[in-house]
Design a protein around this motif. Sequence first.
Motif, mmCIF file in Angstrom:
data_model
loop_
_atom_site.group_PDB
_atom_site.id
_atom_site.type_symbol
_atom_site.label_atom_id
_atom_site.label_comp_id
_atom_site.label_asym_id
_atom_site.label_seq_id
_atom_site.Cartn_x
_atom_site.Cartn_y
_atom_site.Cartn_z
ATOM 1 N N ALA A 180 0.715 -1.328 -0.002
ATOM 2 C CA ALA A 180 -0.067 -0.110 -0.273
ATOM 3 C C ALA A 180 0.703 1.401 0.042
ATOM 4 C CB ALA A 180 -0.833 -0.082 1.270
ATOM 5 N N ASP A 181 0.330 2.384 -0.729
ATOM 6 C CA ASP A 181 0.968 3.537 -0.788
ATOM 7 C C ASP A 181 1.153 4.206 0.832
ATOM 8 O OD1 ASP A 181 1.897 6.090 -0.908
ATOM 9 O OD2 ASP A 181 0.408 6.653 -2.554
ATOM 10 N N PRO A 182 2.500 4.155 1.297
ATOM 11 C CA PRO A 182 2.346 4.992 2.588
ATOM 12 C C PRO A 182 1.534 6.090 2.963
ATOM 13 C CG PRO A 182 4.468 5.120 1.508
ATOM 14 C CD PRO A 182 3.848 4.174 0.608
ATOM 15 N N MET A 183 1.639 6.957 1.909
ATOM 16 C CA MET A 183 0.864 8.177 2.192
ATOM 17 C C MET A 183 -0.731 8.007 2.474
ATOM 18 S SD MET A 183 3.168 10.594 1.409
ATOM 19 C CE MET A 183 4.056 9.562 2.630
ATOM 20 N N ASP A 184 -1.112 6.659 2.109
ATOM 21 C CA ASP A 184 -2.589 6.410 2.426
ATOM 22 C C ASP A 184 -2.713 6.553 3.756
ATOM 23 O OD1 ASP A 184 -3.258 5.937 -0.330
ATOM 24 O OD2 ASP A 184 -3.137 4.127 -0.137
ATOM 25 N N THR A 185 -1.670 6.374 4.705
ATOM 26 C CA THR A 185 -1.789 6.418 6.303
ATOM 27 C C THR A 185 -2.334 7.743 6.654
ATOM 28 O OG1 THR A 185 -0.300 4.777 6.433
ATOM 29 C CG2 THR A 185 -0.688 5.824 8.449
ATOM 30 N N PHE A 186 -1.532 8.616 6.137
ATOM 31 C CA PHE A 186 -1.610 10.143 6.409
ATOM 32 C C PHE A 186 -3.111 10.597 5.554
ATOM 33 C CE2 PHE A 186 2.957 9.734 6.051
ATOM 34 C CZ PHE A 186 3.150 9.977 7.137
ATOM 35 N N ARG A 187 -3.637 9.995 4.733
ATOM 36 C CA ARG A 187 -4.860 10.461 4.171
ATOM 37 C C ARG A 187 -5.768 9.916 5.072
ATOM 38 N NH1 ARG A 187 -2.197 8.580 -0.713
ATOM 39 N NH2 ARG A 187 -1.671 10.582 -2.076
ATOM 40 N N LYS A 188 -5.819 8.776 5.683
ATOM 41 C CA LYS A 188 -6.943 8.280 6.421
ATOM 42 C C LYS A 188 -6.846 8.996 7.749
ATOM 43 C CE LYS A 188 -6.747 3.471 4.573
ATOM 44 N NZ LYS A 188 -6.388 2.147 4.876
ATOM 45 N N ALA A 247 8.294 -0.637 -0.819
ATOM 46 C CA ALA A 247 6.992 -0.074 -0.837
ATOM 47 C C ALA A 247 6.826 0.397 -2.392
ATOM 48 C CB ALA A 247 7.580 1.327 -0.100
ATOM 49 N N ARG A 248 7.900 0.353 -3.257
ATOM 50 C CA ARG A 248 7.884 0.817 -4.710
ATOM 51 C C ARG A 248 7.826 -0.468 -5.597
ATOM 52 N NH1 ARG A 248 12.859 4.748 -5.384
ATOM 53 N NH2 ARG A 248 11.762 5.346 -7.594
ATOM 54 N N SER A 249 8.053 -1.423 -5.283
ATOM 55 C CA SER A 249 7.950 -2.781 -6.129
ATOM 56 C C SER A 249 7.289 -3.852 -5.271
ATOM 57 C CB SER A 249 9.442 -3.410 -6.513
ATOM 58 O OG SER A 249 9.854 -3.811 -5.334
ATOM 59 N N ASP A 250 7.016 -4.857 -6.203
ATOM 60 C CA ASP A 250 6.248 -6.096 -5.559
ATOM 61 C C ASP A 250 7.181 -7.171 -5.815
ATOM 62 O OD1 ASP A 250 6.157 -6.248 -8.141
ATOM 63 O OD2 ASP A 250 3.933 -6.728 -8.357
ATOM 64 N N TRP A 251 8.544 -6.934 -5.748
ATOM 65 C CA TRP A 251 9.548 -7.901 -5.742
ATOM 66 C C TRP A 251 9.494 -9.124 -4.814
ATOM 67 C CZ3 TRP A 251 14.439 -4.742 -7.453
ATOM 68 C CH2 TRP A 251 14.148 -4.289 -8.562
ATOM 69 N N GLU A 252 9.748 -10.103 -4.886
ATOM 70 C CA GLU A 252 9.788 -11.058 -3.930
ATOM 71 C C GLU A 252 11.106 -11.205 -3.181
ATOM 72 O OE1 GLU A 252 10.823 -15.244 -5.420
ATOM 73 O OE2 GLU A 252 9.602 -14.417 -7.014
ATOM 74 N N HIS A 253 10.806 -11.738 -1.790
ATOM 75 C CA HIS A 253 12.256 -11.724 -0.898
ATOM 76 C C HIS A 253 12.859 -13.150 -1.363
ATOM 77 C CE1 HIS A 253 11.732 -8.840 2.178
ATOM 78 N NE2 HIS A 253 10.613 -8.736 1.794
ATOM 79 N N TRP A 254 14.336 -12.783 -1.739
ATOM 80 C CA TRP A 254 15.073 -14.042 -2.421
ATOM 81 C C TRP A 254 16.270 -14.398 -1.821
ATOM 82 C CZ3 TRP A 254 19.288 -13.507 -6.444
ATOM 83 C CH2 TRP A 254 19.518 -14.701 -7.211
ATOM 84 N N GLY A 255 16.474 -15.627 -1.389
ATOM 85 C CA GLY A 255 17.934 -16.095 -0.844
ATOM 86 C C GLY A 255 18.939 -16.695 -1.841
ATOM 87 N N LEU A 256 18.825 -16.237 -2.945
ATOM 88 C CA LEU A 256 19.745 -16.903 -4.012
ATOM 89 C C LEU A 256 19.415 -18.295 -4.188
ATOM 90 C CD1 LEU A 256 21.110 -14.356 -2.708
ATOM 91 C CD2 LEU A 256 23.221 -15.212 -3.452
ATOM 92 N N HIS A 257 18.371 -18.745 -3.891
ATOM 93 C CA HIS A 257 17.925 -20.261 -4.450
ATOM 94 C C HIS A 257 16.846 -20.043 -5.442
ATOM 95 C CE1 HIS A 257 19.578 -22.191 -0.606
ATOM 96 N NE2 HIS A 257 19.148 -20.897 0.007
#
Length: 350
Positions: A180-188, A247-257
């Motif tokens: 989620a956009d971190p700015m949404d917290t401030f908007r809410k 925050a800016r990507s949907d990349w996965e956490h990767w352990g070089l496997h």
Amino acid sequence: MVKKHGKKQRARQKSRRTGAAHASAAAGTTHEHTPLPDMTVLTETPYLAGQNVDTELAARLVAACRTGCRPCQTTLARKLRTEQRPTLTALAAAVYATLPTPGFVASPTTQEWAPLARAGKSDPTAAAEALAVVAAMDDASASELLEDALDHWAMGGATAEEIDDKVKVVHNAPPRQRPADPMDTFRKAGMKVFTLDDLDLGDVDAYYLAPNYGVTLMKTTTPDDQPMPMLVLYPETEDAGIEDLEARSDWEHWGLHGMPDIDPHWRVLARIADRSLQGLVHVGPDGEDDIELWRAAKTVSLPEHWWNLLDRVQHVLVAGPVKTPEDPEALQAVGDAGKLLAVVARVAFV
């Protein structure tokens, strides 16, 4: 750099699933495996494009897997691969449309096909393409996809209710979302949030207002020992780092496997005229670049061997952030700590 545990792990899984030590399998006896699971839910998947699914064949094959009968698996799997590619597609999509990643033990065929299955949940065009790709596979590729899918089905419950729950996730699970956009917290909270458009700053380059990264050229190998170009990101500004990249990507956490997911919306821009890299961007739904993580500050022609590899593979494994990317031990340490994000991006030649 990529750890090659996939083949051994797949071999162990296949051994457990096929049950080669079972007396009935060794003897090659013909028998029925009961209870047969109810596979009618496969007919509800969005990947069939009006084609029929052989639910009886699917049920017999899954039941044979769960009881570890190798002769039945071999015979039924061959029949499914040669005569029922829509059924193969439905079986595989029921698994890989629900998983965020096929996992490092999956074959290269499944690694490439799984993103189509995920996209097909909500995109009829991608669903039709997923079916078409399976239909066009040679027997070896179809066998790899089927074996990977059956590894999951073999671990599932044998009741109709459990299978129904498993497959219905294809329809009901929300698509993978970016954080989620971190700015949404401030908007809410009732706070006014201004965008660059609101401020009307004229010809300000938004790239320099966001965290920036640099890149280091590397090469790696896929789990099946094929060479692949790799870029490792490092922070160029103080606000760049793991939190920003999450925050800016949907990349996965990767352990070089294994290999991370392929996301065709991420593009490495490569200019043909001078054989140089120009940037790393994400292409939004409107076809325009909506995220720019790195931009080349100057033109530097790539080494011939790296450019030739880039031209041949046309995908790049991108990972980061690492403060000292040229140090393999630093890259390994970040991966082991769970603070390495990665994606396989397409190359866009400009």
